[in-house]
Scaffold this active site. Structure first.
Site, mmCIF file in Angstrom:
data_model
loop_
_atom_site.group_PDB
_atom_site.id
_atom_site.type_symbol
_atom_site.label_atom_id
_atom_site.label_comp_id
_atom_site.label_asym_id
_atom_site.label_seq_id
_atom_site.Cartn_x
_atom_site.Cartn_y
_atom_site.Cartn_z
ATOM 1 N N ASN A 37 0.812 -1.212 0.000
ATOM 2 C CA ASN A 37 0.000 0.000 0.000
ATOM 3 C C ASN A 37 0.852 1.272 0.000
ATOM 4 O OD1 ASN A 37 -2.455 1.295 0.004
ATOM 5 N ND2 ASN A 37 -3.076 0.634 2.058
ATOM 6 N N HIS A 86 -14.758 -4.565 10.552
ATOM 7 C CA HIS A 86 -14.355 -3.261 11.082
ATOM 8 C C HIS A 86 -15.539 -2.371 11.388
ATOM 9 C CE1 HIS A 86 -10.029 -2.913 9.346
ATOM 10 N NE2 HIS A 86 -10.269 -4.131 9.803
ATOM 11 N N ARG A 115 -14.054 -5.551 15.196
ATOM 12 C CA ARG A 115 -13.062 -4.579 15.637
ATOM 13 C C ARG A 115 -13.765 -3.238 15.831
ATOM 14 N NH1 ARG A 115 -7.887 -1.975 12.275
ATOM 15 N NH2 ARG A 115 -9.384 -0.388 11.638
ATOM 16 N N TYR A 164 -7.013 7.411 12.709
ATOM 17 C CA TYR A 164 -6.936 6.067 12.150
ATOM 18 C C TYR A 164 -8.185 5.233 12.480
ATOM 19 C CZ TYR A 164 -6.084 1.257 11.365
ATOM 20 O OH TYR A 164 -6.254 -0.027 10.930
ATOM 21 N N ASP A 177 -7.386 -1.791 17.467
ATOM 22 C CA ASP A 177 -6.065 -1.577 16.874
ATOM 23 C C ASP A 177 -5.482 -0.262 17.396
ATOM 24 O OD1 ASP A 177 -3.833 -1.377 15.249
ATOM 25 O OD2 ASP A 177 -4.897 -1.918 13.407
ATOM 26 N N HIS A 234 -2.513 0.809 16.513
ATOM 27 C CA HIS A 234 -1.753 1.321 15.369
ATOM 28 C C HIS A 234 -0.420 1.961 15.743
ATOM 29 C CE1 HIS A 234 -2.054 2.088 10.933
ATOM 30 N NE2 HIS A 234 -2.687 0.950 11.087
ATOM 31 N N GLU A 258 -4.315 -4.674 19.314
ATOM 32 C CA GLU A 258 -3.379 -4.832 18.202
ATOM 33 C C GLU A 258 -2.373 -3.688 18.159
ATOM 34 O OE1 GLU A 258 -5.436 -5.142 14.493
ATOM 35 O OE2 GLU A 258 -3.678 -4.585 13.317
ATOM 36 N N GLU A 273 1.531 -6.817 11.348
ATOM 37 C CA GLU A 273 1.107 -6.546 9.966
ATOM 38 C C GLU A 273 2.195 -5.848 9.153
ATOM 39 O OE1 GLU A 273 -2.360 -4.136 10.889
ATOM 40 O OE2 GLU A 273 -1.373 -2.378 10.067
ATOM 41 N N ARG A 278 0.023 -11.174 13.196
ATOM 42 C CA ARG A 278 -0.845 -10.356 12.344
ATOM 43 C C ARG A 278 -0.431 -10.323 10.870
ATOM 44 N NH1 ARG A 278 -5.165 -8.785 11.491
ATOM 45 N NH2 ARG A 278 -5.061 -6.539 11.313
ATOM 46 N N HIS A 311 -3.628 -10.449 8.630
ATOM 47 C CA HIS A 311 -4.066 -9.136 8.165
ATOM 48 C C HIS A 311 -4.953 -9.298 6.923
ATOM 49 C CE1 HIS A 311 -2.587 -4.795 7.121
ATOM 50 N NE2 HIS A 311 -3.609 -4.762 7.943
ATOM 51 N N ASP A 368 -6.426 -3.596 1.170
ATOM 52 C CA ASP A 368 -5.205 -3.469 0.365
ATOM 53 C C ASP A 368 -4.509 -4.820 0.167
ATOM 54 O OD1 ASP A 368 -4.780 -2.174 3.246
ATOM 55 O OD2 ASP A 368 -2.865 -3.110 2.741
ATOM 56 N N GLU A 392 -9.126 -11.466 9.633
ATOM 57 C CA GLU A 392 -9.718 -10.154 9.341
ATOM 58 C C GLU A 392 -10.317 -10.186 7.939
ATOM 59 O OE1 GLU A 392 -6.777 -7.076 9.077
ATOM 60 O OE2 GLU A 392 -8.206 -5.495 9.540
ATOM 61 N N TRP A 409 1.891 6.556 12.353
ATOM 62 C CA TRP A 409 0.517 6.523 11.847
ATOM 63 C C TRP A 409 -0.096 5.178 12.183
ATOM 64 C CZ3 TRP A 409 -1.754 3.411 7.929
ATOM 65 C CH2 TRP A 409 -3.149 3.668 7.753
HETATM 66 O O1 EZ4 Z 1 -3.129 0.237 8.404
HETATM 67 O O2 EZ4 Z 1 -4.009 -1.976 5.760
HETATM 68 O O3 EZ4 Z 1 -5.348 -3.722 11.054
HETATM 69 N N1 EZ4 Z 1 -5.379 -3.118 10.037
HETATM 70 C C1 EZ4 Z 1 -4.639 -2.067 9.735
HETATM 71 C C2 EZ4 Z 1 -4.795 -1.491 8.351
HETATM 72 C C3 EZ4 Z 1 -3.456 -0.989 7.819
HETATM 73 C C4 EZ4 Z 1 -3.513 -0.808 6.333
HETATM 74 C C5 EZ4 Z 1 -2.141 -0.496 5.774
HETATM 75 O O4 EZ4 Z 1 -2.068 -0.674 4.412
HETATM 76 O O5 EZ4 Z 1 -3.912 -1.608 10.576
HETATM 77 O O6 EZ4 Z 1 -5.744 -0.462 8.349
HETATM 78 CO CO CO Z 2 -3.636 -3.061 12.166
#
Ligand code: EZ4
Ligand code: CO
Length: 410
Positions: free
Chosen positions: A38, A123, A148, A160, A218, A220, A244, A270, A291, A320, A324, A347, A410
């Site tokens: 991605n 999600h 999630r 996010y 998540d 992140h 996560e 991931e 993941r 994951h 994407d 997922e 991010w």
């Molecule tokens: O940020 O797929 O758990 N899922 C994630 C996703 C990732 C994107 C990155 O390409 O964290 O949203």
């Molecule tokens: Co994630």
């Protein structure tokens, strides 16, 4: 002997970019592999087109492990997301071919089904509690048995995990963070505000939906180990299935501190691309779920090794599966997940209709369980005409800044 006759790299953008490898053998068999990274798609496309395709011509398509080692050791420069996504795509395509030649779905080649289907999570997200409830209900209505939950944070803008449509309450929309354009959009972050707000959301969700529904979240990569431990503790009353990416896990040892502070189940990986990224996490049982995506971790061959290693430590899969990961990468995850004993959860976000016009899938989602289907190989076909109708178009994942402008994870 059958040989590899061509290795094509197919780029398409039916709403988002996908990079697909198609290998054709001298016997006319074809196999597909997903190489989508991605926001960095063209780097992988070049790696494959310029450095992998030319050296694979004439190789034995049946020699999957040997080809994996040839690409991994032969590159000299090991690991990294671009290399490992490229190897993954070739690996998937060779498994696809082997299945088609054998007349068997790939999960049969991996040892056969260990279960009827794969527990799946979707999600849910929203700006405010009522939208989050609606989003969870939509998932339950579609049959999901695990969800999630991501939330906006008061005082911050787009963060996010909260889909734009979900945030405005205007109906179902699977979260897709990559945004079309020639540079990344910017998001804003305040970890303390997030940590104050999140437990209030989970308290409300548990109150509304009861104790049984598996809930995931998540983080992140945004917290320090101490913060992750504090948040994990604060969420313990709500019995999460997992937390996560609580910290940026390049520093695997930092998870020891998190483990000391909370019994919260943890999922990481991931953005990892090899078994070495997991070495400390697995041997010290610092996580509960792996993941990785097949697409970003060297393919079925390598992720199977990670899962076999993880099985010694009671660590399960949580592959994951965002949009994407192409339908080819998703299918590969389903075949692997069905065949390993230490499967945990998968997922799944449904791909858009234009995407499914390019990739014809045969996997199914019923009663909250995914199944890869019984078509020989991976069970996904690529429609060239639909694919060629949409060329690559730049799109990036967002970047994230603290409120004073400092770049954050991010
Ligand atoms: O940020 O797929 O758990 N899922 C994630 C996703 C990732 C994107 C990155 O390409 O964290 O949203
Ligand atoms: Co994630």
């Amino acid at each position: 002997m059958s040989t590899i006759e061509s290795v094509e790299v197919l780029l398409t953008n039916p709403g988002r970019n996908f990079v697909t490898v198609r290998i054709t053998t001298s016997d006319g068999a074809t196999g597909l592999g997903d190489a989508t990274l991605n926001g960095r798609e063209l780097a992988v496309a070049s790696y494959l087109r310029d450095h992998v395709a030319p050296i694979l011509i004439g190789h034995d398509p049946a020699a999957i492990e040997g080809t994996w080692q040839y690409l991994y050791r032969g590159a000299y420069w090991r690991r990294g997301p671009v290399t490992m996504a490229s190897i993954a795509a070739v690996d998937m395509a060779l498994w696809d071919i082997k299945g088609k030649v054998a007349g068997l779905p790939v999960y049969q080649l991996l040892g056969g089904a260990v279960r009827r289907g794969l527990l799946t999570y979707g999600h849910a997200s929203g700006a405010e509690i009522p939208q989050i409830f609606d989003s969870i209900r939509e998932h339950l209505d579609e049959g999901y048995r695990a969800v999630r939950v991501q939330t906006a944070v008061p005082g911050l803008g787009q963060v996010y995990g909260v889909s734009a449509a979900g945030a405005s309450g205007s109906g179902r929309y699977d979260y897709e963070p990559a945004r079309p354009g020639t540079r990344p959009t910017e998001e804003q972050w305040d970890t303390r505000a997030y940590m104050r707000h999140l437990p209030t959301v989970f308290e409300a969700v548990r109150g509304e939906f009861g104790p049984e529904l598996p809930l995931l979240h998540d983080g992140h990569h945004r917290m320090t180990p101490n913060q992750a431990g504090q948040l994990g503790r604060a969420l313990e009353p709500y019995d999460l299935f997992w937390l996560e990416d609580c910290t940026p896990a390049e520093n695997q040892q930092s998870l020891r501190r998190v483990r000391d502070l909370t019994s919260q189940p943890l999922a990481i990986g991931e953005i990892f691309n090899s078994i070495w990224d997991y070495q400390t996490l697995i041997t010290e049982q610092l996580i509960d779920y792996v993941r990785s995506a097949v697409t970003h971790t060297g393919g079925i061959t390598h992720l199977k090794k990670i899962m076999d290693f993880a099985s010694l430590y009671q660590i399960k899969s949580g592959f994951h599966g965002p949009t994407d990961i192409s339908p080819v990468g998703q299918a590969a995850a389903l075949h692997l997940g069905l065949a390993i004993h230490n499967f945990g959860i998968q997922e799944y976000m449904r791909h858009s209709d234009p995407t499914l016009e390019v990739f014809h899938t045969s996997y199914t989602f019923a009663d909250g369980l995914l199944h890869p289907g019984d078509v020989p190989g991976l069970g996904v076909e690529y429609d060239d005409q639909a694919g060629d109708a949409h060329g690559y178009s730049p799109a990036y994942l967002p970047v994230n800044r603290l409120t004073d402008g400092t770049m954050h994870d991010w």
